[in-house]
Each structure stands twice: as C-alpha cells, then as structure tokens.
Design a protein around this motif. Structure first.
Motif, PDB file in Angstrom:
ATOM      1  N   LYS A   1      -7.334  -2.087  -3.615  1.00  0.00           N
ATOM      2  CA  LYS A   1      -8.675  -1.502  -3.667  1.00  0.00           C
ATOM      3  C   LYS A   1      -9.722  -2.434  -4.282  1.00  0.00           C
ATOM      4  O   LYS A   1     -10.921  -2.181  -4.168  1.00  0.00           O
ATOM      5  CB  LYS A   1      -8.640  -0.194  -4.463  1.00  0.00           C
ATOM      6  CG  LYS A   1      -7.792   0.908  -3.836  1.00  0.00           C
ATOM      7  CD  LYS A   1      -7.906   2.195  -4.644  1.00  0.00           C
ATOM      8  CE  LYS A   1      -7.168   3.349  -3.966  1.00  0.00           C
ATOM      9  NZ  LYS A   1      -5.728   3.197  -4.003  1.00  0.00           N
TER      10      LYS A   1
ATOM     11  N   HIS B   1      -2.407  -6.184   1.749  1.00  0.00           N
ATOM     12  CA  HIS B   1      -3.798  -6.522   1.465  1.00  0.00           C
ATOM     13  C   HIS B   1      -4.730  -5.344   1.737  1.00  0.00           C
ATOM     14  O   HIS B   1      -5.768  -5.201   1.074  1.00  0.00           O
ATOM     15  CB  HIS B   1      -4.235  -7.737   2.300  1.00  0.00           C
ATOM     16  CG  HIS B   1      -3.555  -9.009   1.909  1.00  0.00           C
ATOM     17  ND1 HIS B   1      -2.812  -9.759   2.799  1.00  0.00           N
ATOM     18  CD2 HIS B   1      -3.466  -9.653   0.720  1.00  0.00           C
ATOM     19  CE1 HIS B   1      -2.321 -10.816   2.180  1.00  0.00           C
ATOM     20  NE2 HIS B   1      -2.706 -10.779   0.920  1.00  0.00           N
ATOM     21  N   ASP B   2      -4.368  -4.516   2.696  1.00  0.00           N
ATOM     22  CA  ASP B   2      -5.205  -3.361   3.024  1.00  0.00           C
ATOM     23  C   ASP B   2      -5.059  -2.239   2.004  1.00  0.00           C
ATOM     24  O   ASP B   2      -5.879  -1.322   1.964  1.00  0.00           O
ATOM     25  CB  ASP B   2      -4.849  -2.834   4.420  1.00  0.00           C
ATOM     26  CG  ASP B   2      -5.146  -3.861   5.505  1.00  0.00           C
ATOM     27  OD1 ASP B   2      -6.163  -4.569   5.380  1.00  0.00           O
ATOM     28  OD2 ASP B   2      -4.348  -3.963   6.459  1.00  0.00           O
ATOM     29  N   GLU B   3      -4.011  -2.296   1.193  1.00  0.00           N
ATOM     30  CA  GLU B   3      -3.791  -1.263   0.180  1.00  0.00           C
ATOM     31  C   GLU B   3      -4.467  -1.594  -1.148  1.00  0.00           C
ATOM     32  O   GLU B   3      -4.637  -0.704  -1.988  1.00  0.00           O
ATOM     33  CB  GLU B   3      -2.293  -1.063  -0.032  1.00  0.00           C
ATOM     34  CG  GLU B   3      -1.563  -0.574   1.219  1.00  0.00           C
ATOM     35  CD  GLU B   3      -0.061  -0.486   1.002  1.00  0.00           C
ATOM     36  OE1 GLU B   3       0.355  -0.034  -0.087  1.00  0.00           O
ATOM     37  OE2 GLU B   3       0.698  -0.893   1.906  1.00  0.00           O
TER      38      GLU B   3
ATOM     39  N   LYS C   1      -3.954 -13.581  10.625  1.00  0.00           N
ATOM     40  CA  LYS C   1      -3.348 -12.285  10.336  1.00  0.00           C
ATOM     41  C   LYS C   1      -3.390 -12.019   8.839  1.00  0.00           C
ATOM     42  O   LYS C   1      -3.678 -12.905   8.044  1.00  0.00           O
ATOM     43  CB  LYS C   1      -1.904 -12.249  10.840  1.00  0.00           C
ATOM     44  CG  LYS C   1      -1.770 -12.417  12.345  1.00  0.00           C
ATOM     45  CD  LYS C   1      -0.338 -12.237  12.790  1.00  0.00           C
ATOM     46  CE  LYS C   1      -0.216 -12.361  14.310  1.00  0.00           C
ATOM     47  NZ  LYS C   1       1.170 -12.104  14.779  1.00  0.00           N
ATOM     48  N   ARG C   2      -3.075 -10.765   8.479  1.00  0.00           N
ATOM     49  CA  ARG C   2      -2.986 -10.409   7.067  1.00  0.00           C
ATOM     50  C   ARG C   2      -1.854  -9.395   6.909  1.00  0.00           C
ATOM     51  O   ARG C   2      -1.520  -8.666   7.840  1.00  0.00           O
ATOM     52  CB  ARG C   2      -4.297  -9.836   6.527  1.00  0.00           C
ATOM     53  CG  ARG C   2      -4.846  -8.668   7.284  1.00  0.00           C
ATOM     54  CD  ARG C   2      -6.268  -8.339   6.860  1.00  0.00           C
ATOM     55  NE  ARG C   2      -6.346  -7.578   5.620  1.00  0.00           N
ATOM     56  CZ  ARG C   2      -7.298  -7.758   4.707  1.00  0.00           C
ATOM     57  NH1 ARG C   2      -8.221  -8.692   4.872  1.00  0.00           N
ATOM     58  NH2 ARG C   2      -7.342  -7.024   3.623  1.00  0.00           N
TER      59      ARG C   2
ATOM     60  N   PRO D   1       0.072  -5.992   5.450  1.00  0.00           N
ATOM     61  CA  PRO D   1      -0.367  -4.624   5.153  1.00  0.00           C
ATOM     62  C   PRO D   1      -0.732  -4.412   3.688  1.00  0.00           C
ATOM     63  O   PRO D   1      -1.614  -3.609   3.379  1.00  0.00           O
ATOM     64  CB  PRO D   1       0.849  -3.782   5.549  1.00  0.00           C
ATOM     65  CG  PRO D   1       1.585  -4.595   6.555  1.00  0.00           C
ATOM     66  CD  PRO D   1       1.368  -6.026   6.146  1.00  0.00           C
TER      67      PRO D   1
END
Length: 415
Positions: free
Chosen positions: A57, A53-55, A48-49, A51
């Motif tokens: 850039k 990390h998805d922000e 898992k990761r 949230p």
C-alpha cells in the motif's frame, strides 16, 4: 512525545522482478502495522511485476535518477537546504567522501538526498535503506540534512563491492544494520569493531506464496531421449551467477545422457551466453525464457527435476549472499545443485539437503549434475530434506518479526 512511526524506505529501483525478497519484506512490515513510504532512485525497467507489488500500500516517490534531467527540482532543493543549520554537516560528509572517492556518483547521491530532504513525506520520522551502497549513501546524507535517524539492510553486492572505509562510515552513522548471511554479518561486524549494531537476519521466504508441492516428479534417469531430465535455473545473466561455468558443465555431460536446460531471467550477458551455448554444441537442449512473473516461475519449479545455480565471486568482488531462488526451489522439493560460495552453505549441506561443488569448476559441477540426473531416488531424498529445512528455518515471518522488534526498540528508546 510519541515518535512518528512512518518509515521512509530508500531503494535503488522499484519495483524490480529480481528483488522479490525486498517486496515481501515491505509487505510483511505493513501487515505488522508499520506505515511505509517508498523512495526509489530509479524508475522500473521490468516489463512485468510480481503480484506482491500490487499488495503493498505504500506510496512510491521517485528521485531524479540523473540531476541534469530535473535541474529545477534539484536547484529548488539546494536553495531551500542551503540556509539550514544541518547543511554544513552534510556537506562536510560529502567533501570527506569525495577526497576518498572523487566521482560524479557521489555528487549525484548528495543531490538526490537534497531533493528527498526537501520533499520529505509528511509525518515520516525514520529512514531505512535497502542496500549499503548507493541507497545507503543517499539515506546517510538525508539523515544528516534532516537530523533523522537511519538504519540499513545490507545484502550481497553492496557489501562486497563497497570500500571498507565507506561501509565503516555508514556503520558508524546508522543506528543499526542487518544483513542476510553469516559471511556478510562477520565482515560487517569486523568493520564495526564488533559493535552490537550489526544483526544477522535471513530474509527467508513467504511460504504462503510457495505452498507445499503436492504433485509428483517422474523418475527419469537420463536414459530415454524422449524423457529428458529438466534442469532449471533462475537468475540474471551476470558474472556472479556463473552461467558460463554451468553451460560448460552441461557440455561435459555424457552425450548419451538425456537432459534439457531451462533458464529464466534477463541480464546483460544473455546474448553472450546464447553464443556460448551455440559454441559448446548444446543450444538445441537449452531454452531461454527471459524474465517471468513469480507465479510462472513457481510452475516451472514444479515441473523441473533439478535446480542449478553456479554462484561465483566476480572479478570486482561481487557475489551472491543467499540467492532467494535457491530457497524458492528448495521449498518445492526440488534438488538444488550449487556452489559453496558465500551464504549458499547456510542453506544447503552437501549430500544432505543438496549438492555443493567448488565455484569455477565445470568438471566438478558436471559430475554433480550427472549424479543427480542418473539417480531419481537421490533427487527425491535431497529435495524432501531441503523442503523441510526451508519450512523450519526460512519462514520470512521470522525476519519480519526481528525487524519490527528492532524498530520498536528504537521508538521505545525515543519516547
């Protein structure tokens, strides 16, 4: 000439569930206007990761984890770096290190630095390492190979399991080093002969992600078997987290006391801990939830009654700095029961914002846990005080601002 403000950040692995504090710092620096490139020595292993990390850039590049796995990439880097004038200086540093630490690990870090020096991200002008052990070694060698300045964020294991000579060499080479606990700061400061290049910077918490808990907790006191007090812990199953001590403490609680223990996290000692819980006769009261994403952990903080973490100093000297999970739990008005190791007393004051006991003392920990279980009013009072303390003193934006100022000072001086 205006210095280039793109920073190469060297990490041991990315992304990692256990290093949320690093991810939130990277995101904060990006939002503060600093361009980043992430370079990791290892690829991710977590299923898992978070949230956050998805922000982020920043582009992510991976160096060869083991040199023999990508021999052509390494050989190309050697051939390109060999004629460069800075190669001898970097090689001299490697030889000096090998005289004191003749390990293959040193050679691997030098090889990774060669690859980074050749595959240098376009437009980058600064190097920053997270952790003062292997990431800082790669960063220091790369700095020598390219003539680029470098800085470092030191944390816990990297400080306490590194040789003093190694840390001193890195402190002498880096422009500055920050660390997140007063105990770590004092140690690094002593190795730097009191130099002003060492800075204390609590990494804090993204309070936007850990908003105020507006719910309520039932006043369970352990007297009703159908209403057990829930004790939560979040952390990897490794020696320094003290889970063996915590399980022993739980086994010492009065048998008629109603409680349930929930553990979140992976770790190489997980099977051993499950076997210990079985041996102690408490396995029916224990839930092993494995690694969870941040939003799932937040919900469990809010459902729990007590947070427990039995931090200790491992046999090799490894220890926590200031575990971020304690800050997270406290932000949710959750009473924290822990030990007076390393940076924990910098967050929790016994009897005021939490309960602290000596490490490796199951009996003392059991007494503190029993006190918290039987007294819901105490849990409320200390939980409220802990939350106020976190929101006043552990906002991660303070750390982001401090780091940005340190980088800005360097760039202004270079103009």
């Amino acid at each position: 000439m205006k210095p280039r403000r793109k920073i190469v950040v060297v990490l041991k692995g990315y992304p990692r569930l256990s290093e949320t504090f690093i991810a939130q710092e990277l995101l904060g620096l990006e939002r503060a206007g600093i361009e980043l490139v992430i370079v990791a020595l290892r690829r991710p292993t977590d299923a898992k990761r978070h949230p956050v990390h998805d922000e982020i850039k920043a582009a992510v590049h991976y160096l060869p984890e083991y040199l023999h796995e990508e021999p052509l990439r390494v050989l190309r880097s050697v051939l390109i770096c060999l004629p460069r004038p800075d190669f001898r200086r970097a090689l001299g540093a490697l030889i000096a290190d090998l005289r004191r630490d003749p390990t293959r690990n040193r050679i691997r870090r030098f090889g990774q630095a060669l690859v980074l020096a050749v595959e240098w991200p376009d437009g980058a002008g600064w190097l920053h390492a997270h952790f003062a052990h292997t990431p800082a070694s790669v960063t220091r060698y790369t700095s020598l190979l390219r003539g680029q300045p470098w800085t470092c964020s030191a944390h816990a294991k990297d400080i306490w399991t590194s040789a003093d000579w190694d840390l001193a060499d890195k402190l002498g080479s880096a422009r500055w080093m920050v660390t997140c606990t007063k105990t770590g700061f004092d140690h690094l400061k002593s190795l730097a002969n009191g130099s002003s290049r060492v800075h204390l910077s609590y990494h804090g918490l993204d309070l936007a992600r850990f908003g105020n808990f507006e719910g309520w907790r039932a006043a369970h006191d352990g007297s009703a078997p159908e209403e057990p007090v829930v004790i939560l812990s979040v952390g990897r199953a490794v020696e320094k987290k003290g889970y063996g001590t915590l399980l022993q403490a739980l086994a010492l609680l009065p048998r008629d006391l109603a409680w349930r223990f929930e553990h979140i996290g992976g770790g190489d000692q997980l099977d051993r801990l499950k076997a210990l819980a079985e041996k102690l006769g408490i396995s029916a009261r224990v839930s092993w939830k494995g690694a969870l994403a941040q939003e799932e952990v937040l919900q469990l903080y809010r459902r729990a009654d007590i947070f427990a973490l039995a931090c200790r100093i491992a046999a090799d000297g490894d220890r926590d700095g200031l575990p971020n999970v304690l800050v997270e739990a406290a932000s949710q008005r959750l009473i924290c029961v822990s030990t007076n190791v390393s940076g924990v007393p910098e967050l929790l004051t016994d009897g005021e914002t939490g309960l602290l006991v000596p490490p490796d003392d199951p009996a003392a920990l059991a007494r503190a846990l029993e006190r918290a279980i039987r007294d819901p009013a105490l849990r409320t009072r200390l939980g409220n005080a802990a939350e106020q303390h976190v929101r006043e003193h552990f906002d991660h934006m303070s750390s982001i601002g401090q780091l940005k100022d340190l980088f800005e000072q360097e760039w202004q001086a270079a103009r």
